[in-house]
Design a protein around this motif. Structure first.
Motif, PDB file in Angstrom:
ATOM      1  N   GLN A   1      -4.661   0.328 -16.899  1.00 56.60           N
ATOM      2  CA  GLN A   1      -3.211   0.184 -16.781  1.00 56.60           C
ATOM      3  C   GLN A   1      -2.766   0.630 -15.384  1.00 56.60           C
ATOM      4  OE1 GLN A   1      -1.325  -1.277 -18.905  1.00 56.60           O
ATOM      5  NE2 GLN A   1      -2.655  -1.393 -20.701  1.00 56.60           N
ATOM      6  N   PRO A   2      -2.621  -0.309 -14.446  1.00 62.52           N
ATOM      7  CA  PRO A   2      -2.192   0.065 -13.087  1.00 62.52           C
ATOM      8  C   PRO A   2      -0.860   0.818 -13.068  1.00 62.52           C
ATOM      9  CG  PRO A   2      -2.920  -2.220 -13.163  1.00 62.52           C
ATOM     10  CD  PRO A   2      -2.868  -1.745 -14.573  1.00 62.52           C
ATOM     11  N   ALA A   3       0.032   0.497 -14.006  1.00 59.98           N
ATOM     12  CA  ALA A   3       1.315   1.194 -14.046  1.00 59.98           C
ATOM     13  C   ALA A   3       1.121   2.692 -14.313  1.00 59.98           C
ATOM     14  CB  ALA A   3       2.216   0.583 -15.113  1.00 59.98           C
TER      15      ALA A   3
ATOM     16  N   LEU B   1       0.121   4.289 -11.025  1.00 62.83           N
ATOM     17  CA  LEU B   1       1.285   4.499 -10.167  1.00 62.83           C
ATOM     18  C   LEU B   1       2.110   5.686 -10.661  1.00 62.83           C
ATOM     19  CD1 LEU B   1       2.971   3.665  -7.782  1.00 62.83           C
ATOM     20  CD2 LEU B   1       4.092   1.953  -9.214  1.00 62.83           C
ATOM     21  N   ARG B   2       2.246   5.838 -11.969  1.00 60.81           N
ATOM     22  CA  ARG B   2       2.984   6.993 -12.492  1.00 60.81           C
ATOM     23  C   ARG B   2       2.294   8.304 -12.104  1.00 60.81           C
ATOM     24  NH1 ARG B   2       4.715   3.548 -16.796  1.00 60.81           N
ATOM     25  NH2 ARG B   2       2.703   3.720 -17.862  1.00 60.81           N
ATOM     26  N   ASP B   3       0.969   8.325 -12.146  1.00 61.58           N
ATOM     27  CA  ASP B   3       0.237   9.524 -11.740  1.00 61.58           C
ATOM     28  C   ASP B   3       0.475   9.840 -10.263  1.00 61.58           C
ATOM     29  OD1 ASP B   3      -0.794   9.866 -14.254  1.00 61.58           O
ATOM     30  OD2 ASP B   3      -2.783   9.065 -13.792  1.00 61.58           O
TER      31      ASP B   3
ATOM     32  N   SER C   1      -1.156   0.387   3.019  1.00 55.22           N
ATOM     33  CA  SER C   1      -0.925   1.712   2.465  1.00 55.22           C
ATOM     34  C   SER C   1      -2.098   2.083   1.552  1.00 55.22           C
ATOM     35  CB  SER C   1       0.373   1.711   1.652  1.00 55.22           C
ATOM     36  OG  SER C   1       0.439   2.818   0.775  1.00 55.22           O
ATOM     37  N   PRO C   2      -2.413   3.360   1.427  1.00 56.12           N
ATOM     38  CA  PRO C   2      -3.426   3.785   0.454  1.00 56.12           C
ATOM     39  C   PRO C   2      -3.049   3.427  -0.980  1.00 56.12           C
ATOM     40  CG  PRO C   2      -2.872   5.569   1.964  1.00 56.12           C
ATOM     41  CD  PRO C   2      -1.860   4.489   2.192  1.00 56.12           C
ATOM     42  N   LEU C   3      -1.772   3.106  -1.204  1.00 60.84           N
ATOM     43  CA  LEU C   3      -1.332   2.719  -2.541  1.00 60.84           C
ATOM     44  C   LEU C   3      -1.923   1.389  -2.985  1.00 60.84           C
ATOM     45  CD1 LEU C   3       2.413   3.766  -2.200  1.00 60.84           C
ATOM     46  CD2 LEU C   3       0.591   5.017  -3.336  1.00 60.84           C
ATOM     47  N   HIS C   4      -2.687   0.749  -2.112  1.00 59.49           N
ATOM     48  CA  HIS C   4      -3.344  -0.497  -2.536  1.00 59.49           C
ATOM     49  C   HIS C   4      -4.302  -0.270  -3.709  1.00 59.49           C
ATOM     50  CE1 HIS C   4      -6.398   0.606   0.805  1.00 59.49           C
ATOM     51  NE2 HIS C   4      -7.041   0.759  -0.329  1.00 59.49           N
ATOM     52  N   VAL C   5      -4.651   0.980  -3.979  1.00 61.04           N
ATOM     53  CA  VAL C   5      -5.496   1.249  -5.139  1.00 61.04           C
ATOM     54  C   VAL C   5      -4.835   0.736  -6.419  1.00 61.04           C
ATOM     55  CG1 VAL C   5      -4.569   3.599  -5.429  1.00 61.04           C
ATOM     56  CG2 VAL C   5      -6.816   3.027  -6.359  1.00 61.04           C
ATOM     57  N   VAL C   6      -3.500   0.800  -6.487  1.00 59.57           N
ATOM     58  CA  VAL C   6      -2.767   0.303  -7.654  1.00 59.57           C
ATOM     59  C   VAL C   6      -2.890  -1.216  -7.731  1.00 59.57           C
ATOM     60  CG1 VAL C   6      -0.500   0.137  -8.757  1.00 59.57           C
ATOM     61  CG2 VAL C   6      -1.151   2.224  -7.546  1.00 59.57           C
ATOM     62  N   PHE C   7      -2.728  -1.883  -6.599  1.00 63.40           N
ATOM     63  CA  PHE C   7      -2.810  -3.333  -6.553  1.00 63.40           C
ATOM     64  C   PHE C   7      -4.213  -3.815  -6.902  1.00 63.40           C
ATOM     65  CE2 PHE C   7      -3.255  -7.196  -3.658  1.00 63.40           C
ATOM     66  CZ  PHE C   7      -2.748  -8.067  -4.602  1.00 63.40           C
TER      67      PHE C   7
END
Length: 397
Positions: free
Chosen positions: A368-370, A373-375, A345-351
């Protein structure tokens, strides 16, 4: 839309016409209304999309009936459109089974997902082309590996793709798994354009590039030899110890974050198994367990609806049950749990932000990765990720 001269209808507003004629007119209007969602407007401009194989795929207009060969990519649709359920014509069952907590969260937001037809399981050999074609899709989305293609093979070597194309159903190939750092942006761009949400796709791409470039800039002067060993324990607890990424997938993310994936030193496939002795001898400085929350009783409790304390307790249980307590990463407290779906997933940017902070805390203490993710939840996701998606063995500020 025009009709032959011998197929005349009586307008519904006209009075005094014959009942049969009025009935015929009503039926014609009803059929046109029912068919409308599946027919591109006559004046709609065609769309040309370039997928990750370099193919130019033409659609008559924005796709309104999409079949996802792998349902995990529903969350990619969720990034690109405020109502992903509205364009979903069919999918595999893996979102319901392998990502059950997040499926339940999506179902609360979009109850119609419960009626989306299933055209296969998570594996390509269970996928039914006939069932998919019966849904009259105007787009099918799949990965190269799902299509049966190996590196370097052209799309026309896939029997699966050929069957859809012979039925004049467009197929686009995306990839967030094998080469995520190369293919994420082209995949987002192709899918966003295909469903008529190009602007939303470009907005997320700008967000993604900004965060990825910030990581790269902080590591630009990292000396050779300053890439600590990292052990990613894939699907921890769900299988015997210990599955690990090899090449591609999480490996590229670990490298981008300035670490060395110990699995890549011995595995030549995307995933594989490491023995206990090798893991201990590699002395990983960072330990990362992954899970989806679907098997929380045995695996990692993570994802939608999971409390942070619950996730932390399950992480400790996994470490203990797999006899990993002697690892340097565990003794130092540099051990963590993550949602496995970050790897496709493109959400790997958070990881990757989280990895960079864990591997090089001196360079990423303020990241702050959290917050990232909130953004993403606030700005992009139609189904926000609400729960625990990253957890530290030791609570961190």
């Amino acid at each position: 839309m025009s009709f032959p001269d011998d197929r005349r209808t009586v307008p519904l507003t006209q009075s005094g016409g014959r009942p049969a004629a009025r009935l015929a007119g009503a039926l014609t209007a009803l059929l046109l209304m029912l068919a409308a969602p599946f027919i591109a407007p006559a004046n709609a401009a065609s769309i040309q999309v370039t997928d990750v194989l370099g193919r130019t795929v033409t659609l008559p207009g924005p796709a309104q009936r999409v079949v996802l060969a792998q349902a995990r990519h529903f969350q990619v649709l969720s990034l690109l459109t405020p109502d992903p359920a509205a364009i979903l014509a069919g999918w595999s069952d893996e979102f319901k089974t392998s990502f059950a907590p997040d499926y339940q969260a999506a179902l609360q937001r979009f109850p119609s997902l419960s009626t989306v037809p299933v055209v296969g399981r998570h594996a390509a050999d269970s996928f039914s082309v006939e069932s998919a074609l019966g849904l009259r899709p105007d787009l099918v989305v799949m990965t190269a590996s799902f299509a049966g293609l190996k590196a370097g093979q052209a799309a026309d070597e896939s029997p699966l793709i050929r069957r859809f194309e012979s039925a004049q159903v467009p197929v686009i190939v995306i990839d967030f798994f094998i080469h995520p750092l190369d293919n994420t942006i082209p995949s987002l761009r192709a899918l966003g354009k295909a469903i008529g949400h190009e602007t939303q796709a470009e907005d997320f791409i700008r967000f993604y590039k900004q965060h990825m470039q910030a990581i790269a800039q902080r590591l630009a002067d990292l000396p050779e030899g300053r890439h600590p060993p990292v052990f990613v324990h894939a699907h921890a607890g769900s299988t015997d110890c210990c599955n690990s990424p090899g090449v591609g997938t999480f490996n590229e993310m670990v490298r981008y974050a300035g670490g060395r994936n110990i699995g890549a030193d011995v595995l030549r496939s995307a995933t594989g198994k490491l023995n206990f002795e090798y893991i201990n001898a590699s002395a990983p400085q960072v330990y990362v367990a992954t899970g989806t929350g679907s098997r929380a009783a045995k695996g990692l409790a993570i994802g939608a609806g999971v409390d942070e304390n619950e996730a932390r307790a399950s992480l400790q249980r996994l470490i203990d049950s797999n006899r990993l307590g002697a690892l340097p990463a565990v003794r130092s407290g540099n051990s963590h749990g993550v949602w496995h779906a970050f790897n496709d997933s493109p959400l790997h940017v958070v990881f990757i932000e989280a990895l960079a902070r864990w591997i090089h805390p001196d360079r990423f203490q303020d990241i702050q990765p959290a917050d990232t993710l909130r953004d993403i939840n606030a700005r992009f996701l139609a189904v926000p990720l609400q729960g625990t998606y990253l957890v530290n063995l030791r609570p961190q500020p």
